[in-house]
Design a protein around this motif. Structure first.
Motif, mmCIF file in Angstrom:
data_model
loop_
_atom_site.group_PDB
_atom_site.id
_atom_site.type_symbol
_atom_site.label_atom_id
_atom_site.label_comp_id
_atom_site.label_asym_id
_atom_site.label_seq_id
_atom_site.Cartn_x
_atom_site.Cartn_y
_atom_site.Cartn_z
ATOM 1 N N ILE A 100 0.976 -1.418 0.211
ATOM 2 C CA ILE A 100 -0.115 -0.106 -0.034
ATOM 3 C C ILE A 100 0.834 1.212 -0.087
ATOM 4 C CG2 ILE A 100 -1.578 1.263 1.520
ATOM 5 C CD1 ILE A 100 -2.909 -1.275 2.347
ATOM 6 N N ASP A 101 1.920 1.507 0.859
ATOM 7 C CA ASP A 101 2.765 2.391 0.923
ATOM 8 C C ASP A 101 3.352 2.616 -0.696
ATOM 9 O OD1 ASP A 101 2.166 2.980 3.580
ATOM 10 O OD2 ASP A 101 4.088 1.950 4.475
ATOM 11 N N PHE A 102 3.881 1.517 -1.142
ATOM 12 C CA PHE A 102 4.563 1.779 -2.430
ATOM 13 C C PHE A 102 3.749 2.389 -3.290
ATOM 14 C CE2 PHE A 102 5.113 -0.999 -6.309
ATOM 15 C CZ PHE A 102 6.154 -0.232 -6.864
ATOM 16 N N HIS A 103 2.373 1.905 -3.678
ATOM 17 C CA HIS A 103 1.484 2.210 -4.537
ATOM 18 C C HIS A 103 0.931 3.769 -4.356
ATOM 19 C CE1 HIS A 103 -0.914 0.769 -7.988
ATOM 20 N NE2 HIS A 103 -1.629 1.950 -7.648
ATOM 21 N N VAL A 104 0.687 3.941 -3.101
ATOM 22 C CA VAL A 104 0.199 5.265 -2.729
ATOM 23 C C VAL A 104 1.281 6.254 -3.144
ATOM 24 C CG1 VAL A 104 -0.333 6.869 -1.095
ATOM 25 C CG2 VAL A 104 -1.457 4.624 -1.109
ATOM 26 N N ASP A 105 2.648 6.050 -2.799
ATOM 27 C CA ASP A 105 3.764 6.824 -3.097
ATOM 28 C C ASP A 105 3.858 6.991 -4.712
ATOM 29 O OD1 ASP A 105 4.483 7.303 -0.722
ATOM 30 O OD2 ASP A 105 6.058 5.698 -0.626
ATOM 31 N N PHE A 106 3.622 5.916 -5.385
ATOM 32 C CA PHE A 106 3.542 5.911 -6.824
ATOM 33 C C PHE A 106 2.423 6.753 -7.239
ATOM 34 C CE2 PHE A 106 1.223 4.425 -10.614
ATOM 35 C CZ PHE A 106 2.136 4.712 -11.504
ATOM 36 N N ALA A 107 1.149 6.751 -6.962
ATOM 37 C CA ALA A 107 0.128 7.332 -7.353
ATOM 38 C C ALA A 107 0.109 8.790 -7.163
ATOM 39 C CB ALA A 107 -1.174 6.679 -6.705
ATOM 40 N N LEU A 108 0.625 9.384 -5.909
ATOM 41 C CA LEU A 108 0.755 10.686 -5.742
ATOM 42 C C LEU A 108 2.145 11.261 -6.622
ATOM 43 C CD1 LEU A 108 0.518 10.798 -1.805
ATOM 44 C CD2 LEU A 108 -1.039 11.693 -3.357
ATOM 45 N N ALA A 166 -9.051 -1.266 -4.464
ATOM 46 C CA ALA A 166 -7.929 -0.661 -3.807
ATOM 47 C C ALA A 166 -7.229 0.487 -4.694
ATOM 48 C CB ALA A 166 -7.111 -1.519 -2.833
ATOM 49 N N PHE A 167 -7.087 -0.316 -5.922
ATOM 50 C CA PHE A 167 -6.278 0.459 -7.016
ATOM 51 C C PHE A 167 -7.369 1.688 -7.224
ATOM 52 C CE2 PHE A 167 -4.040 -3.678 -8.439
ATOM 53 C CZ PHE A 167 -3.182 -3.615 -7.459
ATOM 54 N N GLY A 168 -8.668 1.464 -7.490
ATOM 55 C CA GLY A 168 -9.432 2.575 -7.625
ATOM 56 C C GLY A 168 -9.417 3.731 -6.838
ATOM 57 N N LEU A 169 -9.106 3.400 -5.417
ATOM 58 C CA LEU A 169 -8.882 4.348 -4.312
ATOM 59 C C LEU A 169 -7.819 5.055 -4.700
ATOM 60 C CD1 LEU A 169 -10.293 2.215 -1.320
ATOM 61 C CD2 LEU A 169 -11.238 4.445 -2.135
ATOM 62 N N MET A 170 -6.571 4.269 -4.897
ATOM 63 C CA MET A 170 -5.084 4.860 -4.689
ATOM 64 C C MET A 170 -4.929 5.442 -6.048
ATOM 65 S SD MET A 170 -2.928 1.742 -2.689
ATOM 66 C CE MET A 170 -3.536 0.531 -3.661
ATOM 67 N N ARG A 184 -0.939 14.626 4.142
ATOM 68 C CA ARG A 184 -2.323 13.892 4.847
ATOM 69 C C ARG A 184 -2.939 13.083 3.488
ATOM 70 N NH1 ARG A 184 -5.086 12.426 9.103
ATOM 71 N NH2 ARG A 184 -7.216 12.945 9.024
ATOM 72 N N ARG A 185 -2.748 13.597 2.308
ATOM 73 C CA ARG A 185 -3.692 12.923 1.264
ATOM 74 C C ARG A 185 -2.811 11.454 1.433
ATOM 75 N NH1 ARG A 185 -2.139 15.892 -3.991
ATOM 76 N NH2 ARG A 185 -1.109 17.018 -2.609
ATOM 77 N N ALA A 186 -1.572 11.068 1.455
ATOM 78 C CA ALA A 186 -1.141 9.793 1.525
ATOM 79 C C ALA A 186 -1.602 9.179 2.673
ATOM 80 C CB ALA A 186 0.398 10.061 1.583
ATOM 81 N N GLU A 191 -5.127 4.613 4.548
ATOM 82 C CA GLU A 191 -6.052 4.439 5.270
ATOM 83 C C GLU A 191 -7.473 3.773 4.545
ATOM 84 O OE1 GLU A 191 -8.792 6.046 9.153
ATOM 85 O OE2 GLU A 191 -8.677 7.351 7.235
ATOM 86 N N ALA A 192 -7.762 4.441 3.414
ATOM 87 C CA ALA A 192 -8.910 3.734 2.466
ATOM 88 C C ALA A 192 -8.393 2.402 1.855
ATOM 89 C CB ALA A 192 -9.465 5.040 1.563
ATOM 90 N N ALA A 193 -7.421 2.334 1.493
ATOM 91 C CA ALA A 193 -7.031 1.101 0.800
ATOM 92 C C ALA A 193 -6.901 -0.079 1.707
ATOM 93 C CB ALA A 193 -5.523 1.381 0.091
ATOM 94 N N ALA A 194 -6.172 0.430 3.157
ATOM 95 C CA ALA A 194 -6.398 -0.744 3.986
ATOM 96 C C ALA A 194 -7.618 -1.043 4.268
ATOM 97 C CB ALA A 194 -5.382 -0.403 5.280
#
Length: 205
Positions: A100-108, A166-170, A184-186, A191-194
């Motif tokens: 999740i951390d990896f994908h959120v960082d990528f998405a942002l 989860a991908f849709g969220l991230m 804060r967005r991250a 949280e939403a993906a988890a």
């Protein structure tokens, strides 16, 4: 190089982006904001400060730019996902958190690339499109494998539903404004993906 030499010289300098990388980043931003058909090679050259012949020295055309933008990203996601799963062979919860951390960082960091993928993937010829789809399926299966370990009551098809949710969220980052600061967005996206993946969620840091 000896330790003393390393201390004197310091860490190696980061790799300088090539002109090709700079042009590609500009093209991706234009495609994401205007749409593939709304951007010409002249538009890209003008934005990059490159004349037509010089631009074609780097890329055969817009289609080649799409391929150059999307295939390496898909490869990087797969390799990064595999690395994070492999780092936690005995702890599915830690593996999922790392994914999740990896994908959120990528998405942002890459909202324009995500927008390009969402809206323009079908512009590609069949072979590169098939290659990207295959890389994506393999990436999804890394998530499915972790979810199977974490939630053994799920079958593989159900785990895929959760992974795609989860991908849709991230991957919503192209549609998020700047009203909320990046950290804060991250935290909110994590949280939403988890919550989507585990049915519970984690406190927002």
């Amino acid at each position: 190089m000896t330790v003393d030499q390393q201390r004197r010289t310091g860490p190696p300098a980061p790799r300088r982006r090539s002109r090709r990388d700079e042009i590609l980043q500009i093209a991706v931003g234009l495609f994401a904001s205007r749409g593939y058909h709304g951007v010409s090679m002249d538009d890209i050259g003008s934005a990059a400060g490159v004349t037509g012949p010089a631009l074609y020295h780097h890329f055969a055309g817009k289609e080649a730019m799409l391929v150059a933008a999307l295939i390496p990203v898909s490869e990087s996601l797969l390799h990064g996902g595999r690395d994070r799963v492999a780092a936690h062979p005995d702890d599915a919860s830690a593996a999922l958190a790392d994914l999740i951390d990896f994908h959120v960082d990528f998405a942002l960091a890459n909202p324009a690339v995500i927008a390009l993928h969402l809206h323009e993937l079908d512009r590609l010829p069949e072979e590169p499109r098939r290659q990207i789809r295959r890389l994506q399926r393999l990436y999804v299966e890394e998530w499915v494998g972790v979810l199977a370990r974490l939630r053994p009551g799920l079958d593989a098809a159900e785990a895929r539903v959760l992974a795609h949710a989860a991908f849709g969220l991230m991957n919503s980052t192209p549609f998020l404004g700047g009203e909320v600061e990046r950290r804060r967005r991250a935290a909110l996206l994590r949280e939403a993906a988890a919550a989507a993946l585990t049915g519970g969620g984690q406190p927002v840091a």
